[in-house]
Design an enzyme around this catalytic site. Structure first.
Site, short mmCIF file in Angstrom:
data_model
loop_
_atom_site.label_atom_id
_atom_site.label_comp_id
_atom_site.label_asym_id
_atom_site.label_seq_id
_atom_site.Cartn_x
_atom_site.Cartn_y
_atom_site.Cartn_z
N LYS A 52 10.39 31.04 55.68
CA LYS A 52 12.03 31.44 55.97
C LYS A 52 12.33 33.05 55.04
CE LYS A 52 13.43 27.02 56.83
NZ LYS A 52 14.09 26.20 57.02
N GLN A 96 16.74 22.47 52.73
CA GLN A 96 15.15 22.14 52.78
C GLN A 96 15.51 20.44 52.93
OE1 GLN A 96 13.51 23.88 54.78
NE2 GLN A 96 11.71 22.24 55.63
N ASP A 119 21.90 25.67 59.55
CA ASP A 119 20.68 24.19 60.51
C ASP A 119 20.79 23.91 60.90
OD1 ASP A 119 17.86 23.82 59.62
OD2 ASP A 119 19.35 23.73 57.69
N1 GUN Z 1 12.79 20.05 57.39
C1 GUN Z 1 12.40 19.88 58.31
N2 GUN Z 1 12.86 21.25 59.64
C2 GUN Z 1 13.67 21.58 59.01
C3 GUN Z 1 14.84 22.00 59.54
O1 GUN Z 1 14.74 22.94 59.74
N3 GUN Z 1 15.92 22.27 57.86
C4 GUN Z 1 16.03 22.40 56.85
N4 GUN Z 1 17.14 21.96 56.26
N5 GUN Z 1 14.91 20.88 56.96
C5 GUN Z 1 13.87 20.79 57.19
#
Ligand code: GUN
Length: 288
Positions: A52, A96, A119
Site C-alpha cells: 500500500k 490493517q 477502506d
Molecule cells: N486485511 C485484509 N484485507 C484488508 C483490507 O482491505 N483493509 C484492511 N484495513 N485490513 C485488511
C-alpha cells in the site's frame, strides 16, 4: 479463455491516478496523504501494508506508516484514531486487519471518521453503499467491479454466485452485483449452504471468496463461466524465497479451460484491491 490480468490493469489505473494527482498539484492542491496503522508483525499484514505504501509513491501520494507492537492497548489505538481523524494533513487512513484478539475490531472501525474511512468498512459507508449512495466502497469488491467493467464482461440478468459472506468481500460484492446498472441475479453461498456444487454449476459468474484454497473445482463450473478468485491463502512452498506462495479458492489448472474469463492468483484481484484504496484516497483528498 481470457486470463484477466489484474496486475496490468492495476498498473494502468495507477498511471491514471498519478496523472490526476499531478494535475491537482499543478493546480495548487496538496498531494493526497494516506496513513496506515499496522499492529504487530503478521507476515501477511506486513506485505499488504508495504504494498500500500509503495503504491502511494507510484500514484504520487504522500503516505504515513504508524506502527504499534501487538501489546498495544485498545485505548492507545483509539487515541491514535482520534488523532488521525483530527489531522488535517491526513486525507484518509486504514487500520490493517486482523488486530490482536484483545482489541475489538468493530469498535476500532467505528471510531474512524467515515469521511476518512478509505477502506469503506465504517457502517455509514457500508449502509450508503447498500442503498447506492456515494461512499467509499471497500477495496476488494470495488476492484472486482472495475475488472468486470474494464474487461467489458456482461452482468445484466446474469446468474452470479458469490461464495463467502464476509463483511469485507462476500456481502459487499453481492450488493454491488445486484445494484441497478450491474443488474446480476445474485445467490450467496456460505459454509452452511446445501448443494453448493449444484448452485455453482448454474452460475454465469462465480465470485469465490471463502478462503478455502482450491475449493472451486472443475465439476462446479459451467462451460463458458466467468470465475473471479478472491482467495489468497498463504501455503508453504519450496519454490519461493519467502517459503510460501498464495493459493486461490479456485482449482485454477482444471477450472481455467472451462471459463470464458478467469482471474489468476496471484495477479488477479489482489493488485486491483490496492488500486481501489488509492482511488478512495484520491476521492477523500478531493472531498476535503
Ligand atoms: N486485511 C485484509 N484485507 C484488508 C483490507 O482491505 N483493509 C484492511 N484495513 N485490513 C485488511
Amino acid at each position: 479463455m481470457t486470463l484477466i490480468d489484474g496486475k496490468a490493469t492495476a498498473a494502468q489505473i495507477k498511471k491514471e491516478i498519478a496523472a490526476e494527482v499531478e494535475k491537482m498539484v499543478a493546480d495548487g492542491h496538496k498531494r493526497p496523504n494516506l496513513a496506515a496503522v499496522l499492529v504487530g508483525h503478521d507476515g501477511g499484514s506486513e506485505t499488504y501494508v508495504a504494498n500500500k505504501i509503495k503504491s502511494c509513491a507510484e500514484c504520487g501520494f504522500e503516505s504515513t506508516l504508524i506502527r504499534f507492537e501487538d501489546t498495544v492497548s485498545e485505548k492507545e489505538l483509539l487515541d491514535k484514531i482520534a488523532e488521525l481523524n483530527a489531522d488535517d494533513n491526513i486525507d484518509g487512513f486504514i487500520v490493517q486487519l486482523p488486530l490482536p484478539k484483545h482489541i475489538d475490531e468493530q469498535k476500532i472501525i467505528e471510531a474512524i471518521d467515515y469521511r476518512k474511512d478509505v477502506d469503506g468498512f465504517h457502517p455509514v459507508n457500508v449502509g450508503r453503499m447498500s442503498i447506492g449512495l456515494p461512499c467509499f466502497v471497500s477495496a476488494t469488491p470495488s476492484g472486482i467491479m472495475e475488472l468486470l467493467r474494464r474487461y467489458e464482461i456482461p452482468t445484466a440478468g446474469k446468474n452470479c454466485v458469490v461464495v463467502g459472506r464476509s463483511n469485507i468481500v462476500g456481502k459487499p460484492v453481492a450488493t454491488l452485483m445486484m445494484q441497478k446498472g450491474t443488474d446480476a441475479t445474485v445467490t450467496v453461498c456460505h459454509s452452511r449452504t446445501q448443494d453448493i456444487k449444484d448452485i455453482c454449476s448454474r452460475a454465469d459468474i462465480i465470485i469465490a471468496a471463502m478462503g478455502k484454497p482450491g475449493f472451486i473445482t472443475a465439476d462446479m463450473v459451467k462451460e463458458g463461466a466467468v470465475v473471479i478468485d478472491v482467495g489468497t491463502t498463504r501455503v508453504p512452498s519450496s519454490e519461493t524465497k519467502s517459503g510460501f506462495r498464495l493459493k486461490g479458492d479456485v482449482d485454477f489448472e482444471n477450472v481455467a479451460p472451462k471459463c470464458s474469463f478467469i482471474t489468476p492468483v496471484p495477479g488477479g484481484v489482489g493488485p486491483m484491491t490496492i488500486c481501489s484504496l488509492m482511488r478512495n484516497t484520491l476521492q477523500a483528498a478531493k472531498q476535503r
